[in-house]
Design an enzyme around this catalytic site. Structure first.
Site, short mmCIF file in Angstrom:
data_model
loop_
_atom_site.label_atom_id
_atom_site.label_comp_id
_atom_site.label_asym_id
_atom_site.label_seq_id
_atom_site.Cartn_x
_atom_site.Cartn_y
_atom_site.Cartn_z
N LYS A 136 0.86 -1.19 0.00
CA LYS A 136 0.00 0.00 0.00
C LYS A 136 0.89 1.24 0.00
O LYS A 136 2.03 1.20 0.50
CB LYS A 136 -0.90 0.02 1.24
CG LYS A 136 -2.19 0.81 1.05
CD LYS A 136 -3.19 0.07 0.19
CE LYS A 136 -4.49 0.84 0.05
NZ LYS A 136 -5.51 0.10 -0.73
N ASP A 170 -6.73 4.57 -5.23
CA ASP A 170 -7.38 4.42 -3.93
C ASP A 170 -8.07 5.76 -3.66
O ASP A 170 -8.30 6.53 -4.60
CB ASP A 170 -6.34 4.08 -2.85
CG ASP A 170 -6.98 3.54 -1.57
OD1 ASP A 170 -7.15 4.33 -0.63
OD2 ASP A 170 -7.32 2.35 -1.51
#
Length: 443
Positions: free
Chosen positions: A125, A165
């Site tokens: 991430k 995202d």
């Protein structure tokens, strides 16, 4: 004290202040206690201690120039958690709240989520404390180009393939991808969520919301007639929430609420998706404007959405948005199932309320895996130099979500926890990654 409890306490003591990561790690490792405490192989190889620490964490500055010719500086991160089953895979988030703890929690969760999909992708991430809201296209472009000037060193189709995202959509992905090509001279799959004109996949925008409903429909068919006739309360109003509402309709349900940071709307006749898409996708406006399109709907400023009676609740906004009191309100009003469309939107206390009251609960690592699944399918199309139709991608997504349901159901039943999808998802995802680590020398 058990092996896992000792380990949880040790990790927390060594990562002071990382509250989001502690929450995710505690939830996963607690669920894994029946597996790990009784399996000396996992303990001797140090599988859990290794899983608790990213393989690599990168922190760097991102200087950029705004439209007033002033230099601005943000902090960016890439947490590469696990490459045991494939290249690191996970989104890039642009939001002022981004910090190392949040990205460690997301990368940690991503590792198990990706393992559940059955695709050969690891967990990672990234993000930056940059807020694209209120910025011009030129400012966003300069920021993305500056970020990629450093990040490109750590990316590759067989190393790390980020996606979008929160705060990172097609615009931001395009700017970052263009800078990567400019620097390297290579046209390769190092980002997913790309535009359809340069390697993107049909169905990616819809994937997380659609996948959430495919999973919930699979679960509910085991106890009722699926989603047919069910009223769904959905939080958020971005891609995940809007396409979750769209698929709710397609599977026979009725979405009755949606929200943004200002408040929520309750439309007892069912959310008007055309109006919501116009407000959020075209006008980029606030959800309070919805009542101009639907006078019978009610807008409420602030919180309180989970007090609206519903059959299923789908939190699709952000982490820790649904608290213990919200869970009690939902349970009291007859909610029978909850599916996490966002990453860890329910607090640990809320989850306990649902489970103690026999409310079906599908955790995010299973319920919102549709997005990364179609990102993996985009990587496949890029590698094969193919472009699948929407129907082909959607069929593969349905199959992946059905597979996730089977995996977590089987894993839970194996350890005498039938119906406990939190335990089932954690165990199934863990075993996939852990066995790969053992096979490779417990790397």
């Amino acid at each position: 004290m058990s092996y896992t409890k000792n380990l949880i306490a040790d990790v927390i003591s060594k990562t002071t202040g990382e509250t989001e990561f502690h929450q995710a790690m505690t939830e996963v490792f607690s669920a894994l206690a029946p597996v790990v405490d009784s399996n000396s192989r996992y303990q001797e190889a140090g599988i859990l201690p290794k899983m608790a620490i990213p393989e690599r964490s990168i922190v760097f500055r991102v200087p950029w120039i705004d439209d007033k010719n002033q230099v601005q500086v943000n902090t960016a991160y890439r947490v590469q958690f696990s490459s045991a089953i494939g290249p690191y895979k996970g989104g890039i988030r642009f939001h002022p709240s981004v910090n190392l703890s949040i990205l460690k929690f997301l990368g940690f969760e991503q590792t198990f989520k990706n393992g559940l999909t059955g695709l050969p992708i690891g967990g990672g991430k990234g993000g930056a404390d940059f807020d694209p809201k209120g910025k011009t296209d030129a400012e966003v472009m300069r920021f993305c180009q500056s970020l990629m000037t450093e990040l490109y060193k750590y990316l590759g189709p067989d190393e790390d393939v980020p996606a979008g995202d929160i705060g990172v959509g097609a615009r931001e992905v395009g700017y970052m991808y263009g800078q990567y090509k400019r620097i390297t001279g290579r046209y390769e799959s190092i980002l997913t969520g790309k535009g359809l004109t340069y390697g993107g996949s049909l169905g990616r925008t819809e994937a997380t919301g659609y996948g959430l409903l495919y999973l919930m429909d699979n679960i509910l068919k085991g106890v009722s007639n699926g989603l047919d006739g069910k009223k769904a309360s959905i939080s958020g109003s971005g891609n995940v929430a809007i396409f979750a509402a769209e698929k709710t309709y397609q599977l026979g349900g009725i979405p009755i609420t949606m929200s943004d940071s200002g408040g929520f709307v309750h439309d007892p006749d069912g959310i008007d998706l055309a109006a919501m898409k116009e407000i959020k996708f075209v006008q980029r406006g606030r959800i309070s404007e919805y009542t101009k399109h639907r006078p019978n709907a009610k807008y409420t400023e602030g919180k309180g959405m989970w007090n609206v009676p519903c059959d299923i609740a789908l939190p699709c906004a952000t982490q820790n948005e649904l608290h213990e009191a919200d869970a009690k309100a939902l349970t009291a009003n007859g909610c029978i199932a909850v599916g996490e469309g966002a990453n860890m939107p329910c607090t640990a206390e809320a989850v306990e309320v649902f489970q103690s009251n026999n409310v079906i609960f599908a955790p995010g690592k299973a319920a919102n895996a549709g997005g990364v699944a179609v990102s993996g399918l985009e990587m496949t199309q890029n590698s094969m130099r193919l472009h699948w139709t929407f129907e082909e991608v959607d069929q593969k997504l349905q199959s992946i979500m059905a597979g996730i349901y089977e995996k977590m159901s089987t894993a839970a039943a194996e350890y005498n926890m039938a119906g406990n999808f939190v335990a089932g998802a954690n165990i199934a995802g863990f075993k996939k990654v852990a066995e790969a680590m053992l096979a490779q020398g417990a790397v």
